[in-house]
Scaffold this motif. Structure first.
Motif, PDB file in Angstrom:
ATOM      1  N   ILE A   3     -11.620  59.133 120.918  1.00 42.05           N
ATOM      2  CA  ILE A   3     -12.002  59.593 122.248  1.00 42.05           C
ATOM      3  C   ILE A   3     -12.615  60.976 122.114  1.00 42.05           C
ATOM      4  O   ILE A   3     -12.035  61.859 121.489  1.00 42.05           O
ATOM      5  CB  ILE A   3     -10.801  59.681 123.203  1.00 42.05           C
ATOM      6  CG1 ILE A   3     -10.069  58.344 123.255  1.00 42.05           C
ATOM      7  CG2 ILE A   3     -11.261  60.070 124.597  1.00 42.05           C
ATOM      8  CD1 ILE A   3      -8.768  58.420 124.015  1.00 42.05           C
ATOM      9  N   ASN A  14     -12.466  59.203 133.770  1.00 41.61           N
ATOM     10  CA  ASN A  14     -12.185  57.916 133.152  1.00 41.61           C
ATOM     11  C   ASN A  14     -10.690  57.608 133.093  1.00 41.61           C
ATOM     12  O   ASN A  14     -10.285  56.452 133.131  1.00 41.61           O
ATOM     13  CB  ASN A  14     -12.768  57.882 131.739  1.00 41.61           C
ATOM     14  CG  ASN A  14     -13.185  56.495 131.322  1.00 41.61           C
ATOM     15  OD1 ASN A  14     -14.041  55.912 131.950  1.00 41.61           O
ATOM     16  ND2 ASN A  14     -12.568  55.956 130.291  1.00 41.61           N
ATOM     17  N   HIS A 218     -11.450  50.343 129.394  1.00 42.81           N
ATOM     18  CA  HIS A 218     -11.725  51.491 130.255  1.00 42.81           C
ATOM     19  C   HIS A 218     -10.526  52.414 130.378  1.00 42.81           C
ATOM     20  O   HIS A 218     -10.658  53.584 130.732  1.00 42.81           O
ATOM     21  CB  HIS A 218     -12.119  50.968 131.646  1.00 42.81           C
ATOM     22  CG  HIS A 218     -12.328  52.035 132.670  1.00 42.81           C
ATOM     23  ND1 HIS A 218     -13.334  52.967 132.582  1.00 42.81           N
ATOM     24  CD2 HIS A 218     -11.670  52.333 133.820  1.00 42.81           C
ATOM     25  CE1 HIS A 218     -13.287  53.778 133.623  1.00 42.81           C
ATOM     26  NE2 HIS A 218     -12.280  53.416 134.393  1.00 42.81           N
ATOM     27  N   THR A 220      -7.107  54.509 129.127  1.00 39.97           N
ATOM     28  CA  THR A 220      -6.490  55.133 127.956  1.00 39.97           C
ATOM     29  C   THR A 220      -5.026  54.734 127.806  1.00 39.97           C
ATOM     30  O   THR A 220      -4.486  54.745 126.707  1.00 39.97           O
ATOM     31  CB  THR A 220      -6.560  56.668 128.066  1.00 39.97           C
ATOM     32  OG1 THR A 220      -5.959  57.078 129.306  1.00 39.97           O
ATOM     33  CG2 THR A 220      -7.996  57.151 128.033  1.00 39.97           C
ATOM     34  N   LEU A 233     -13.331  53.673 124.374  1.00 43.47           N
ATOM     35  CA  LEU A 233     -13.385  53.661 125.828  1.00 43.47           C
ATOM     36  C   LEU A 233     -14.768  53.270 126.343  1.00 43.47           C
ATOM     37  O   LEU A 233     -15.786  53.744 125.848  1.00 43.47           O
ATOM     38  CB  LEU A 233     -13.006  55.029 126.387  1.00 43.47           C
ATOM     39  CG  LEU A 233     -11.539  55.438 126.273  1.00 43.47           C
ATOM     40  CD1 LEU A 233     -11.339  56.816 126.898  1.00 43.47           C
ATOM     41  CD2 LEU A 233     -10.629  54.422 126.935  1.00 43.47           C
TER      42      LEU A 233
END
Length: 293
Positions: A3, A14, A218, A220, A233
């Motif tokens: 990420i 997000n 999408h 985490t 992601l």
């Protein structure tokens, strides 16, 4: 977990849906008042957001920054870089828009989605994921519903570049086929929410077999990510774009194209012709396979 947190607001937007109430209040304040967040001391921020100072500091650490000062520094850098840029018009489509306006706004959504997806990828850690594709005995792509289309697209593209791949898009087939997994197999799951039962179950089977598990999602934090060895992601947040489906689909397709290109580049990293384009490489490999087949 691959990420990239350098684009602070893209990252926070997000993960917004995964946050608890107090953390979400802090995140929303940052998204809507980035300049004030950078300038205000923690005591004043605490009063404005109606959370404790300790909660703000913990939030910064929880989402991956060293602390409040670190998050402020990253956010300030981002704001300075954008200070000379003209903000784009809203991508929201209205009934009174012209057909050209509608087309331009859809194009804006696609462009923004792709750029946000790029911003979330930790490029330094992608090499390890690419090496997993190269080393795998087989790659199993799984997805359900709309994400099943991404799984099939990934299978076809990976097979074309020489990665032995299969795709499963229904619970029965997933359960049947993944029951025979080996530790040197790779299972890649597509799920926007990270909560699709069929896909989560596929990861449980992969975990039992000792196979490496890559989630493309999408979220985490999700049941899928808890079972994943690594995740990438995707974007497509419905609150930010004109509808969720196009953003999700475009982001998944971009990630597939990116991974396939990186696998190809890795395979030919020692070539004597570094100036050779990926297109030329794939054409030569296809001709070679057809001539020997």
């Amino acid at each position: 977990m691959s990420i990239n947190r350098e684009n602070v607001r893209v990252y926070i937007a997000n993960i917004l849906a995964t946050l608890a109430d107090k953390d979400r209040a802090i995140a929303e304040f940052i998204l809507h008042n980035a300049g004030r967040f950078v300038q205000l001391p923690v005591k004043k921020l605490s009063q404005e957001i109606a959370v404790s100072e300790a909660t703000i500091v913990r939030f910064c650490k929880k989402i991956g920054y060293g602390g409040l000062l670190n998050l402020k520094a990253e956010l300030q850098r981002e704001l300075l870089e954008e200070s000379d840029l003209t903000l784009p018009s809203s991508p929201d489509i209205f009934v009174g828009d012209s057909r050209n306006d509608v087309a331009q706004k859809i194009a804006m959504t696609i462009e923004t989605t792709v750029q946000d997806t790029i911003d979330l990828v930790d490029m330094k850690k992608l090499k390890t994921i690419v090496e997993r594709f190269i080393a795998a005995r087989r790659v199993m792509f799984v997805g359900f519903g709309a994400s099943g289309l991404a799984a099939m697209e990934a299978r076809d593209k990976m097979n074309r570049i020489g990665i032995d791949s299969e795709a499963f898009t229904d619970r029965f087939t997933m359960t049947l086929k993944l029951a025979n997994l080996k530790p040197d197999d790779l299972v890649v799951a597509f799920s926007h929410s990270g909560e699709t039962p069929e896909v989560v179950n596929a990861f449980k089977l992969a975990q039992k077999a000792g196979a490496f598990r890559l989630a493309i999602t999408h979220r985490t934090v999700s049941p899928l990510n808890e079972l994943a060895d690594a995740f990438l992601l995707t974007c497509g947040e419905s609150a930010r774009y004109q509808g969720d489906s196009i953003g999700t689909r475009v982001s998944q397709l971009f990630m597939i194209e990116f991974l396939c290109t990186e696998v190809t580049r890795y395979n030919f990293r020692d070539t004597d012709s570094p100036g050779l384009s990926i297109k030329e490489i794939l054409i030569k490999e296809r001709i070679k396979r057809e001539s020997t087949g």
